[in-house]
Design a protein around this motif. Structure first.
Motif, short mmCIF file in Angstrom:
data_model
loop_
_atom_site.label_atom_id
_atom_site.label_comp_id
_atom_site.label_asym_id
_atom_site.label_seq_id
_atom_site.Cartn_x
_atom_site.Cartn_y
_atom_site.Cartn_z
N ASP A 69 0.87 -1.15 -0.10
CA ASP A 69 0.15 0.05 -0.12
C ASP A 69 0.69 1.40 -0.01
N LEU A 128 2.29 1.98 -3.37
CA LEU A 128 1.11 2.50 -4.25
C LEU A 128 0.94 4.09 -3.86
N HIS A 129 0.85 4.29 -2.88
CA HIS A 129 0.71 5.76 -2.47
C HIS A 129 1.78 6.48 -2.86
N TRP A 161 1.32 7.12 -6.55
CA TRP A 161 0.19 7.93 -6.62
C TRP A 161 0.90 9.67 -6.71
N LEU A 167 -7.38 5.94 -9.88
CA LEU A 167 -7.60 4.66 -9.28
C LEU A 167 -6.70 4.46 -8.00
N LEU A 168 -5.30 5.06 -8.08
CA LEU A 168 -4.68 5.05 -7.02
C LEU A 168 -5.16 6.00 -5.92
N GLU A 228 -8.24 6.25 -5.08
CA GLU A 228 -9.13 5.43 -4.59
C GLU A 228 -8.74 4.34 -3.69
N HIS A 229 -7.77 3.85 -4.26
CA HIS A 229 -7.02 2.64 -3.43
C HIS A 229 -6.59 3.24 -2.06
N ARG A 230 -5.97 4.28 -2.12
CA ARG A 230 -5.39 4.82 -0.72
C ARG A 230 -6.63 5.21 0.18
N THR A 281 -9.33 3.86 0.20
CA THR A 281 -9.95 2.59 0.76
C THR A 281 -8.79 1.95 2.05
N VAL A 282 -7.70 1.91 1.70
CA VAL A 282 -6.53 1.52 2.81
C VAL A 282 -6.73 2.42 4.15
#
Length: 193
Positions: free
Chosen positions: A119, A122-123, A126, A160-161, A163-165, A167-168
């Motif tokens: 995670d 991925l951040h 981003w 997308l990244l 939204e992922h962040r 969610t995390v």
């Protein structure tokens, strides 16, 4: 430059103060939409969960408002309002070359990530995608199809990244709240959400 470094530090501190409030705003908005997916019997616990998160958000917002009233923040605003002074020396690299260099770095960094980045990686990606997007928007030739494709792809990946962040962060906030609370129905609903 020292000016940019100092400004970056001050803006980073401001982001640290505002980030948790923003995270809770996003989570509370998501949870309001998710309430529809719960069974009617779970709604009281979900509403208690939302109330607890709302209280935390209100507390953090009060802290943010105190920080925004500090003289350091007001000096930062004054500094940002000053006109930009042109450098006495020409830039060492054009915006176009800078954009190309940032894009190459991004491609290299993505290749290094491998198939299962964590995670935090991925951040960090981003942040790099945002940097590339802004560099290309400033330094690219807007009429060139390649520039338009890079900007479009960067926007999509950024979304997308992001939204992922979100969610995390939501998962962490919910797990933390459930862990601090002895109310079993609330912990169960937090897990479901």
């Amino acid at each position: 430059t020292p000016w940019a470094d100092t400004l970056g530090t001050q803006l980073g501190e401001l982001g640290q103060a505002g980030g948790p409030v923003r995270d809770l705003d996003v989570l509370l908005e998501q949870l309001q939409r998710e309430l529809q997916s719960l069974d009617p019997g779970e709604l009281p616990a979900a509403q208690a969960l939302i109330a607890a998160l709302g209280s935390e958000r209100d507390r953090l917002q009060r802290e943010l408002l105190v920080a925004l009233a500090e003289p350091a923040y007001l000096r930062l605003l004054d500094r940002l309002a000053l006109p930009i002074q042109a450098s006495a020396q020409p830039p060492r690299i054009s915006l176009r070359k800078l954009a190309a260099r940032e894009l190459r770095r991004l491609v290299r960094d993505v290749q290094k990530l491998g198939g299962s980045p964590d995670d935090e990686a991925l951040h960090a990606l981003w942040i790099k995608v945002k940097r590339v997007r802004y560099a290309v928007e400033l330094g690219g030739e807007p009429t060139r199809p390649r520039t338009e494709r890079v900007i479009g792809a960067a926007k999509t990946l950024q979304d997308l990244l992001g939204e992922h962040r979100d969610t995390v962060v939501a998962e962490r906030l919910l797990a933390d709240l459930a862990g601090r609370n002895s109310d079993a129905p609330l912990a169960f609903v937090a897990g479901r959400l």
